[in-house]
Enzyme design. Structure first.
Site, short mmCIF file in Angstrom:
data_model
loop_
_atom_site.label_atom_id
_atom_site.label_comp_id
_atom_site.label_asym_id
_atom_site.label_seq_id
_atom_site.Cartn_x
_atom_site.Cartn_y
_atom_site.Cartn_z
N CYS A 58 0.66 -1.41 -0.39
CA CYS A 58 0.23 -0.24 -0.10
C CYS A 58 0.67 1.40 0.07
O CYS A 58 2.19 1.15 0.43
CB CYS A 58 -1.12 0.44 1.30
SG CYS A 58 -1.95 -0.92 1.91
N GLU A 60 0.55 3.30 1.76
CA GLU A 60 0.85 4.32 3.39
C GLU A 60 1.53 3.83 3.95
O GLU A 60 3.19 3.94 4.75
CB GLU A 60 -0.49 3.78 4.01
CG GLU A 60 -1.03 5.18 3.28
CD GLU A 60 -2.26 4.05 3.44
OE1 GLU A 60 -1.64 3.31 1.84
OE2 GLU A 60 -3.57 4.54 2.76
N1 THU Z 1 -4.42 1.01 -1.41
C1 THU Z 1 -3.88 1.47 -0.91
O1 THU Z 1 -2.76 2.18 -1.33
N2 THU Z 1 -3.81 2.11 -0.09
C2 THU Z 1 -4.71 2.18 0.70
O2 THU Z 1 -5.63 2.49 1.75
C3 THU Z 1 -6.26 1.31 0.64
C4 THU Z 1 -5.02 0.10 -0.80
C5 THU Z 1 -3.94 -0.23 -2.84
C6 THU Z 1 -3.70 -1.98 -2.47
C7 THU Z 1 -3.91 -2.35 -3.69
O3 THU Z 1 -2.38 -2.01 -4.62
C8 THU Z 1 -5.00 -0.88 -4.75
O4 THU Z 1 -5.23 -0.59 -3.31
C9 THU Z 1 -5.94 -2.12 -4.32
O5 THU Z 1 -6.13 -2.62 -3.09
#
Ligand code: THU
Length: 141
Positions: A58, A60
């Site tokens: 992710c 974050e």
């Molecule tokens: N994802 C994030 O990067 N941050 C979030 O808060 C929610 C989900 C990403 C993970 C994945 O690459 C994509 O979003 C779909 O879930």
């Protein structure tokens, strides 16, 4: 980057800039984030996916990794910063809240606030009261 008195709107804009760097060919859901640290630094992150889907990371948590590696010489037991706020953007006009795993990682570094954007504008949430109450952290050990 060191800044003073950065606004929530500026943080969201920088998260949008980071979102433009996302590598998300599988979900096609680019996410951008920035951390505002207590030392004034603003650290970006974007999501980074992989053909082995479970290895995707992710935005974050990638920002947290950037903050750690950028935090200069220090002891291994102290990050040297806390997180004043994290701003996150996903789909335009829809708030993108941090997933559970990211909440726990942000909590490790004392995250105080989460800034997201919905169709009505910016929204700010208190981290420990609204997003991760009754949490487990370093001082729980
Ligand atoms: N994802 C994030 O990067 N941050 C979030 O808060 C929610 C989900 C990403 C993970 C994945 O690459 C994509 O979003 C779909 O879930």
């Amino acid at each position: 980057m060191a800044t003073s008195a950065v606004t929530d709107a500026q943080l969201i804009q920088q998260a949008r800039n980071a979102q433009a760097r996302a590598y998300a060919p599988y979900s096609k859901f680019p996410v951008g984030s920035v951390l505002l640290l207590d030392n004034g630094h603003v650290v970006p992150g974007c999501n980074l996916e992989n053909a082995s889907y479970g290895l995707s990371m992710c935005a974050e948590r990638n920002a947290v990794a950037g903050a750690i590696v950028g935090s200069g010489p220090r002891g291994v037991a102290d990050a040297g910063f806390t997180i004043e706020a994290v701003a996150i953007v996903g789909k335009p006009g829809e708030p993108c809240f941090p997933c559970g795993a990211c909440r726990q990682v942000l909590r490790e570094f004392g995250c105080k606030r989460v800034i997201v954007e919905d169709e009505e504008g910016l929204r700010s949430f208190k981290f420990s009261e609204e997003l991760l109450p009754y949490s487990f952290g370093p001082e729980s050990l």
